[in-house]
Enzyme design. Structure first.
Site, PDB file in Angstrom:
ATOM      1  N   CYS A 250       3.097  -5.058   6.689  1.00 45.55           N
ATOM      2  CA  CYS A 250       2.650  -4.732   5.215  1.00 45.55           C
ATOM      3  C   CYS A 250       3.919  -3.999   4.411  1.00 45.55           C
ATOM      4  O   CYS A 250       4.889  -3.981   5.109  1.00 45.55           O
ATOM      5  CB  CYS A 250       1.611  -3.777   5.125  1.00 45.55           C
ATOM      6  SG  CYS A 250      -0.124  -4.594   5.308  1.00 45.55           S
TER       7      CYS A 250
ATOM      8  N   HIS B 155       0.848  -1.116   0.026  1.00 43.11           N
ATOM      9  CA  HIS B 155       0.058   0.012   0.071  1.00 43.11           C
ATOM     10  C   HIS B 155       0.758   1.404   0.090  1.00 43.11           C
ATOM     11  O   HIS B 155       1.994   1.369   0.289  1.00 43.11           O
ATOM     12  CB  HIS B 155      -1.073  -0.001   1.174  1.00 43.11           C
ATOM     13  CG  HIS B 155      -0.334  -0.195   2.563  1.00 43.11           C
ATOM     14  ND1 HIS B 155       0.137   1.453   3.008  1.00 43.11           N
ATOM     15  CD2 HIS B 155       0.030  -1.001   3.436  1.00 43.11           C
ATOM     16  CE1 HIS B 155       0.617   1.051   4.290  1.00 43.11           C
ATOM     17  NE2 HIS B 155       0.648  -0.290   4.424  1.00 43.11           N
TER      18      HIS B 155
END
Length: 190
Positions: free
Chosen positions: A166, A150
């Site tokens: 992440c 992301h």
């Protein structure tokens, strides 16, 4: 998937300042004043030669190097600078791109909320959302892993060990990757 965090479920966005989240919940961009990012951040992509053989469209992440390669042809990839999991939150394995979202919202998982009291149930999509401009959702066996590739508005964390598992990219880079990657693509995390 191999995990180095003793089995705890990780979230895609690392701890995000409670003050900023309170501002988001209270009123969005107007209340945030000067906190709204004015830039998508730098583009770090470069075409590189790779030795290993992967199918075009495969994403190869090397956490130790803090790089993400999108294979474009035999022996060539587009390499991006990324931020990865901090100590205790790095992992390795093979997953698939399960879905993609533009300006995704963020729902912190229960375990992250337990570590950081005061996180809201939902941070709506927008320029202050910790997932940034795009989210690429990673799935294993058809199930969401809760990990994402992301964007981020905390540009200083790109290139570091800062997330809860992440992979963070500048918003400019994640927009570029998002346009190139397909749902169903293989993601290899080393």
């Amino acid at each position: 998937m191999k995990s180095t965090d003793s089995g705890r479920i990780r979230s895609c966005a690392a701890y995000f300042g409670l003050a900023v989240l309170a501002i988001l919940a209270a009123g969005g961009d107007t209340a945030a004043g000067g906190l709204v990012p004015r830039s998508l951040g730098p583009m770090t992509s470069a075409v590189v030669t790779i030795e290993e053989r992967y199918a075009a469209g495969t994403i190869v992440i090397v956490s130790g190097n803090r790089t993400l390669d999108l294979v474009i042809s035999e022996g060539r990839a587009i390499r991006y600078k990324i931020g990865v999991g901090r100590d205790g939150f790095r992992w390795s394995g093979t997953v698939k791109v399960g879905r993609k979202a533009e300006w995704p919202d963020w729902r912190p998982p229960a375990e992250m909320k337990a570590r950081a009291a005061g996180l809201p149930d939902l941070v709506p999509a927008g320029p202050l959302n910790p997932l940034g401009a795009r989210g690429i959702y990673l799935y294993k066996g058809g199930t969401d892993t809760l990990y994402r590739i992301h964007g981020t508005n905390e540009q200083s964390t790109v290139g570091g060990f800062a997330s809860s598992g992440c992979f963070r990219m500048s918003n400019a880079d994640v927009i570029d990757l998002y346009q190139r990657v397909k749902v169903g693509s293989t993601v290899i995390v080393k």
